[in-house]
Motif scaffolding. Structure first.
Motif: not given
Length: 642
Positions: A67, A72, A101, A104, A358
């Motif tokens: 991360y 991600y 995550s 993303s 993100g």
């Protein structure tokens, strides 16, 4: 002859060496992780997993390491494995990372579900549903035009700030010349400040190091200049001599500094007095009056990993006490890189508000913060990657931001932006749903749907269409709303809408018919599609299945407060007629008493024993019948009456 006991001893020693080697590998991986050497930690932890060593801590640390390096997809995989094993659930901080995550990799629905779990865990209401988030993003389409600009390098370039006819930004492009090392966090070079000036056409013509007085062997980034360009606030790692100063945990924290431009050089470089040992303070931004400095920090009392704060700058140059901007802006995630326009619009990056993945860029009006909404600036400005360090000139509608999205020149690139649609930070709630008949579940058209505020004033009103659908929109308020559906021939339905929620979708409003005259004389069990209540032979007690049916009768009577029923109980033909009459009366009273125990008024129910006078089949005692056939006559009916 070799002693047979040698073999188990050797095997034991082998296992000891294996376990010790495994422990060493785990300690090595954990040491790398705790020292922020995340690239090395990922490699070490992945080797452990390949060799069969797994634990929630390993999965969680792999999630974090990926991360913090913007991997991600990998982060989502490892966080998901923690929850999948469910032996040690993720904390709030890790849940935010998991949600972002997922975002993303464009799994927005799953991301929204994780965010909702966070809010439920904290006893709060989520500010926006998944459907509302999608609609808000769609509304922002076409608001910005972006362009990757020529000043970017193959290294990290970010944190632009306006200065005269150009920008000052942070970059890692040449730090290897000054200090031949890399930062263990993500194997990226150290950061320095650069300046790029523009031509009249707006193109950059010159790129150079900003100031050797400000650039050191430490990280320098994120500047904010006063309008006379004589004072700068900037971010630097805590220094100790000419190198990193580390705290008790071995971390070199970020600090805010100021410098004054005198005699052609930047002088009087000093830390700001509200920097705190053991915490990071970074990313300064000034308001137009230059009497407030906004910044990011993880000092004690933050909502999440980092929050946005503001501190007053007094006329004599001293500073007040920093204040957290509060839960409207700060979440359990990261809020960072503030920027304030001359109109007091605060732009900032966050991974705690619903986003595309993100860090996303958001905006809020500081003048009307309580009645404004937090606006996600949408695509193409935001992406599945990290998007941050936004600045804009509200007069020219042009500005810059940074992103590590795919297709750039380096790990972080600076993009130019043009605002094509004016920003609207007003807060609205959107309500949508359908109106249905409570009894038949059919859609009801032409129903008046009214939204009232806490004072009973109408905020919006509409009518349901041919499919029973309706939609309402109104500006936010601090008190609750009341949603009312009304139509001739039906009892109205009211619903309280709690504040703190920005979007309501699929609200079903049920209307109850006021006239039940067409059902008079109908057996309610047939109308509801249930079986009659049956009794065992020669008994009057209510069986479990009978009570379940009675609950449906009770629900109907509660829904239709004017409805009245007569309980008619029956027996089969076996036994004397007089005895069966008495038995049926007992069954009727037993049924009646159950309804009364559930707060059904005696004025609405009556009972009568019918004996064996109304058999449902041919089993009148003249022919032989099975027990199953006799059972069909041992029943109670519920006849709707005036």
């Amino acid at each position: 002859m070799r002693n047979k006991r040698t073999y188990p001893i050797l095997a034991t020693l082998f296992l000891v060496f294996v376990v010790q080697g495994q422990d060493r590998r785990e300690r090595r991986a954990k040491t790398s992780f705790e020292n922020y050497e995340f690239i090395k930690a990922i490699r070490n932890y992945e080797n452990l997993v390949k060799k069969g060593t797994t634990s929630p801590e390993i999965y969680r640390n792999l999630g974090d390491a990926n991360y913090f390096n913007a991997n991600y997809s990998e982060a989502a995989k490892w966080y998901g494995l923690v929850l999948e094993n469910d032996t040690e659930p993720l904390g709030t901080e890790h849940m935010y990372r998991y949600a972002n995550s997922l975002g993303s990799i464009k799994n927005y629905e799953a991301s929204s579900a994780v965010l909702r779990k966070i809010y439920e865990r904290n006893g709060e209401k989520m500010g926006m549903t998944f459907e509302g988030f999608k609609r808000s993003i769609e509304e922002k389409q076409g608001s910005y035009e972006i362009e990757n600009i020529a000043i970017n390098s193959i290294e990290s370039d970010f944190a632009p700030s306006f200065r005269l006819d150009g920008i000052v930004f942070s970059t890692a492009r040449d730090s290897s010349i000054i200090y031949n090392s890399t930062h263990n966090w993500n194997k990226k070079r150290f950061l320095n400040l650069y300046m790029a000036t523009r031509t009249e056409e707006g193109r950059f013509r010159r790129i150079m190091r900003f100031s050797d007085k400000l650039n050191t062997r430490l990280h320098e980034s994120s500047t904010a200049f006063t309008q006379d360009v004589k004072t700068v606030y900037f971010t630097r790692n805590r220094e100790k001599g000419k190198t990193f100063g580390r705290d008790s945990k071995g971390i070199s924290r970020l600090k805010l500094y100021s410098a004054v431009f005198e005699d052609g050089k930047w002088r009087r470089i000093q830390q700001l007095p509200f920097n705190q040992e053991g915490y990071s303070v970074a990313h300064p931004a000034l308001n137009k009056a230059e009497d407030k400095l906004y910044f990011t920090s993880d000092i004690e009392g933050t909502q999440g990993q980092s929050d946005i704060f503001v501190v007053d700058i007094h006329p004599d140059g001293s500073f007040g006490v920093p204040k957290n901007l509060g839960a409207k802006i700060n979440t359990g995630g990261r809020e960072t890189f503030p920027y304030v326009t001359e109109d007091d619009i605060l732009y900032f990056a966050s991974d705690g508000h619903p986003g595309l993945g993100g860090l996303d860029i958001f905006a809020v009006d500081l003048k009307t913060i309580e009645s404004s909404r937090i606006v996600n600036l949408g695509e193409p400005l935001n992406s599945v990657a990290d998007d941050f360090s936004f600045i804009i000139n509200p007069n020219t509608k042009k500005g810059y931001f940074a992103s590590n999205r795919a297709g750039g020149m380096g790990s972080d690139d600076i993009y130019a932006l043009t605002e094509l649609k004016a920003l609207d930070t007003r807060c609205f709630i959107h309500l949508a749903g359908v109106v249905k008949d409570k009894e038949t579940d059919a859609f009801i058209q032409n129903t008046t749907v009214t939204l009232l505020d806490g004072n009973g004033s109408i905020r919006d009103e509409t009518h349901s269409d041919a499919n029973g659908e309706y939609a309402l929109t109104t500006e936010c308020q601090e008190t609750d709303y009341v949603l009312v559906a009304s139509k001739d021939g039906y009892a109205s339905d009211k619903r309280t809408i709690s504040t703190g929620t920005m979007d309501f979708s699929n609200i079903v409003l049920h209307l109850v018919p006021e006239d039940n005259g067409t059902l008079i004389g109908t057996d309610l069990t047939k109308h509801l599609g249930t079986n009659p209540i049956y009794f065992d032979f020669n008994t009057s007690y209510l069986r479990h299945d009978a009570k379940m049916i009675l609950e449906k009768i009770i629900a109907y009577l509660n829904t239709y407060p004017k409805a009245k029923v007569e309980i008619r109980s029956h027996t089969d033909s076996r036994g004397h007629r007089a005895y069966n009459k008495v038995l049926s009366q007992k069954r009727a009273r037993e049924t009646l008493n159950y309804l009364l125990s559930k707060d059904i008024s005696i004025a609405r129910v009556s009972s009568v024993g019918m004996g064996e006078s109304q058999l449902t089949n041919r089993c009148d005692g003249t022919i032989k019948c099975t027990e199953k056939e006799h059972r069909k006559n041992r029943r109670s009916e519920f006849i709707l009456v005036e």
